[in-house]
Design an enzyme around this catalytic site. Sequence first.
Site, PDB file in Angstrom:
ATOM      1  N   HIS A 112     -34.381 -48.408 -39.815  1.00 43.02           N
ATOM      2  CA  HIS A 112     -34.494 -47.963 -38.418  1.00 43.02           C
ATOM      3  C   HIS A 112     -34.937 -46.499 -38.407  1.00 43.02           C
ATOM      4  CE1 HIS A 112     -33.664 -48.082 -34.135  1.00 43.02           C
ATOM      5  NE2 HIS A 112     -33.177 -46.869 -34.270  1.00 43.02           N
TER       6      HIS A 112
ATOM      7  N   ASN B 243     -44.059 -50.041 -44.300  1.00 45.03           N
ATOM      8  CA  ASN B 243     -42.818 -50.084 -45.098  1.00 45.03           C
ATOM      9  C   ASN B 243     -42.884 -51.190 -46.144  1.00 45.03           C
ATOM     10  OD1 ASN B 243     -40.551 -48.129 -44.249  1.00 45.03           O
ATOM     11  ND2 ASN B 243     -41.497 -48.758 -42.316  1.00 45.03           N
TER      12      ASN B 243
ATOM     13  N   ASN C 155     -31.888 -53.440 -43.016  1.00 46.37           N
ATOM     14  CA  ASN C 155     -32.891 -53.107 -41.998  1.00 46.37           C
ATOM     15  C   ASN C 155     -33.195 -51.617 -42.078  1.00 46.37           C
ATOM     16  OD1 ASN C 155     -34.460 -53.420 -39.521  1.00 46.37           O
ATOM     17  ND2 ASN C 155     -32.770 -52.372 -38.474  1.00 46.37           N
TER      18      ASN C 155
ATOM     19  N   ASP D 142     -28.967 -52.802 -34.982  1.00 47.83           N
ATOM     20  CA  ASP D 142     -28.819 -51.466 -35.573  1.00 47.83           C
ATOM     21  C   ASP D 142     -27.368 -51.094 -35.856  1.00 47.83           C
ATOM     22  OD1 ASP D 142     -31.575 -51.259 -35.312  1.00 47.83           O
ATOM     23  OD2 ASP D 142     -31.416 -50.334 -33.344  1.00 47.83           O
TER      24      ASP D 142
ATOM     25  N   LEU E 152     -39.295 -57.422 -35.262  1.00 49.43           N
ATOM     26  CA  LEU E 152     -38.877 -57.216 -33.877  1.00 49.43           C
ATOM     27  C   LEU E 152     -38.024 -58.337 -33.286  1.00 49.43           C
ATOM     28  CD1 LEU E 152     -42.137 -55.567 -32.472  1.00 49.43           C
ATOM     29  CD2 LEU E 152     -39.980 -54.452 -33.105  1.00 49.43           C
TER      30      LEU E 152
ATOM     31  N   ILE F  42     -32.406 -61.707 -35.495  1.00 51.96           N
ATOM     32  CA  ILE F  42     -32.188 -62.715 -36.538  1.00 51.96           C
ATOM     33  C   ILE F  42     -31.076 -63.666 -36.079  1.00 51.96           C
ATOM     34  CG2 ILE F  42     -31.468 -63.088 -38.932  1.00 51.96           C
ATOM     35  CD1 ILE F  42     -34.066 -61.651 -38.856  1.00 51.96           C
TER      36      ILE F  42
HETATM   37  C1  GRF Z   1     -40.800 -48.536 -38.695  1.00 49.81           C
HETATM   38  O1  GRF Z   1     -40.753 -47.338 -37.988  1.00 49.81           O
HETATM   39  C2  GRF Z   1     -39.396 -49.073 -38.922  1.00 49.81           C
HETATM   40  O2  GRF Z   1     -38.441 -48.078 -39.068  1.00 49.81           O
HETATM   41  C3  GRF Z   1     -39.160 -49.840 -37.659  1.00 49.81           C
HETATM   42  O3  GRF Z   1     -40.412 -50.450 -37.374  1.00 49.81           O
HETATM   43  C4  GRF Z   1     -41.465 -49.654 -37.909  1.00 49.81           C
HETATM   44  C5  GRF Z   1     -42.335 -50.530 -38.757  1.00 49.81           C
HETATM   45  O4  GRF Z   1     -43.484 -49.876 -39.217  1.00 49.81           O
HETATM   46  N1  GRF Z   1     -38.060 -50.753 -37.802  1.00 49.81           N
HETATM   47  P1  GRF Z   1     -44.393 -50.524 -40.327  1.00 49.81           P
HETATM   48  O5  GRF Z   1     -44.865 -51.901 -39.795  1.00 49.81           O
HETATM   49  O6  GRF Z   1     -43.600 -50.662 -41.577  1.00 49.81           O
HETATM   50  O7  GRF Z   1     -45.544 -49.581 -40.477  1.00 49.81           O
END
Ligand code: GRF
Length: 201
Positions: free
Chosen positions: A110, A19, A108, A151, A91, A94
């Site tokens: 999700h 991401n 964020n 979330d 993970l 915060i």
């Molecule tokens: C993604 O699925 C995001 O939605 C979740 O954690 C994952 C991170 O994946 N919060 P990456 O490290 O961006 O590949």
Amino acid sequence: MLTDDRVRVAVFVSGGGTNLQALLDASKYGQLPSAEIALVIADRPDAGALERAASAGVVGAVVAPGKMFTERLREVLSSHMIEMVVLAGYLQKIPEAIVDRYEGRMINIHPSLLPKFGGKGWYGLRVHRGVLEQGEKATGATVHVVTAEFDDGPIILQKSVDVRDGDTPESLQERVKVEAEWQILPAATEQVAAEIVAGQR
Ligand code: GRF
């Protein structure tokens, strides 16, 4: 606002950072005119996302949880003059003081259609396993504003992805990333940054 008319953004990561890569690519191709990806913060030194940051010439920092976590985060964020935060596969919870500092300016991503499959314990492959176990026909991803609860917070963008016969948690995770997450995270980042520039956040 600082320096130019782009909002200085920090991206928080814990893992591989696909991401983050979507954000870096969007920036490179001119799709984030209101945002500058100025800093990447990882909670562990071996987060693959740090290599992606380095390849793109973006400063990376490691702030591991533990003693003075809040203070160390605050220090790195203010020394880089960060105005907006994007959690992209982060993970850790915060600290509340940081959530408050960036109220309405922290988002964020999700991997589900919140409020479904969201909250404490719903992360990674668990989300996609849950979707399959409950026989959902569609899933997707959500970008939302961060509040003190996991979330929770107002939804900015959502995109849905069909569940297919024969999907595994892994195949679903991959498709949700490609078809939803990598599309809506850059779009939502630009949307929020543009609102900050316009004085609406
Ligand atoms: C993604 O699925 C995001 O939605 C979740 O954690 C994952 C991170 O994946 N919060 P990456 O490290 O961006 O590949």
